[in-house]
Scaffold this motif. Structure first.
Motif, short mmCIF file in Angstrom:
data_model
loop_
_atom_site.label_atom_id
_atom_site.label_comp_id
_atom_site.label_asym_id
_atom_site.label_seq_id
_atom_site.Cartn_x
_atom_site.Cartn_y
_atom_site.Cartn_z
N THR A 22 0.84 -1.20 0.00
CA THR A 22 0.00 0.00 0.00
C THR A 22 0.87 1.25 0.00
N GLY A 29 -1.01 -0.85 -3.82
CA GLY A 29 -2.34 -1.18 -3.33
C GLY A 29 -3.44 -0.70 -4.26
N VAL A 46 -6.03 -0.56 2.01
CA VAL A 46 -5.93 0.32 0.83
C VAL A 46 -6.93 1.47 0.94
#
Length: 217
Positions: free
Chosen positions: A60, A65, A145
């Motif tokens: 992420t 992500g 995310v």
């Protein structure tokens, strides 16, 4: 000195706590391991879940992500892998009963069933069971995310983002360790041995159900 957005800080704290305590595959996994293998193994499973958060956090923060979330094939691949893993865990727990039904033999005694299944469980690592359960869970991926893309500002310093990640991992570890300790208390453990086979069946069914649900979503 870091300029911390108080609203962002409280939002991350509250959303994370709500996400952690909501029932799901991680809860079923820790419950199963704790009840059948003891407190130490349950805490190890919680540690594995916490460690898996670092995987989601890493891609992420690297910006992957959003790439994963916007590519349906990545989500589907992760979903299928996670679903098959959960179904495999569930079927493994239910295998003694399934084998008896398929062979049309009389059910074995509770003692022999529990013993043979414990032998299989003893060969697996509680840490990696928890790690795999969380790492292959697409909902955890989407949670982190979404949190970092929707709640946490683009201007938030990287050191603070890492702090949020550590908090999320620690929240998972503390919560599931508490679950493991509660389920292995003397009051609970005194009754576990009486229902060990049924605990195995129920948790196995839940894990398989979570897997089937992932496949159907």
């Amino acid at each position: 000195m870091l300029n911390i957005d108080q609203f962002e800080l409280y939002s991350v704290a509250i959303i994370t706590l709500l996400a952690v305590i909501s029932p799901g595959p991680d809860f079923a996994m820790v419950s199963k391991v704790s009840l059948l293998k003891g407190r130490k193994e349950g805490v190890l499973s919680a540690l594995g879940i916490s460690a898996a958060i670092s995987v989601h956090l890493a891609y992420t923060l690297l910006g992957l992500g959003l790439v994963f979330a916007n590519n349906i094939w990545v989500l589907n691949t992760l979903r299928y892998l996670g679903a098959m893993y959960l179904i495999w865990l569930g079927v493994s727990a239910l295998w003694p009963d399934i084998k008896n039904l398929l062979s049309k033999r009389e059910n074995k005694t509770s003692n022999s069933t529990a013993t043979s299944d414990s032998d299989v469980q003893s060969k697996t690592s509680s840490f990696w069971a928890g790690f795999s359960c969380n790492a292959l869970n697409p909902k955890t991926m989407l949670f982190i995310v979404s949190l970092f893309s929707q709640v946490i500002s683009d201007t938030t310093p990287i050191i603070l983002e890492l702090g949020y990640g550590i908090y999320i991992a620690c929240a998972h570890f503390v919560w599931f360790s508490l679950v493991a300790c509660l389920l292995t208390s003397k009051a609970v453990q005194g009754k576990v041995m009486m229902f060990k086979v049924w605990i195995e069946r129920i948790t196995g069914t839940l894990l398989a159900a979570f897997g089937i649900r992932l496949l159907c979503e």
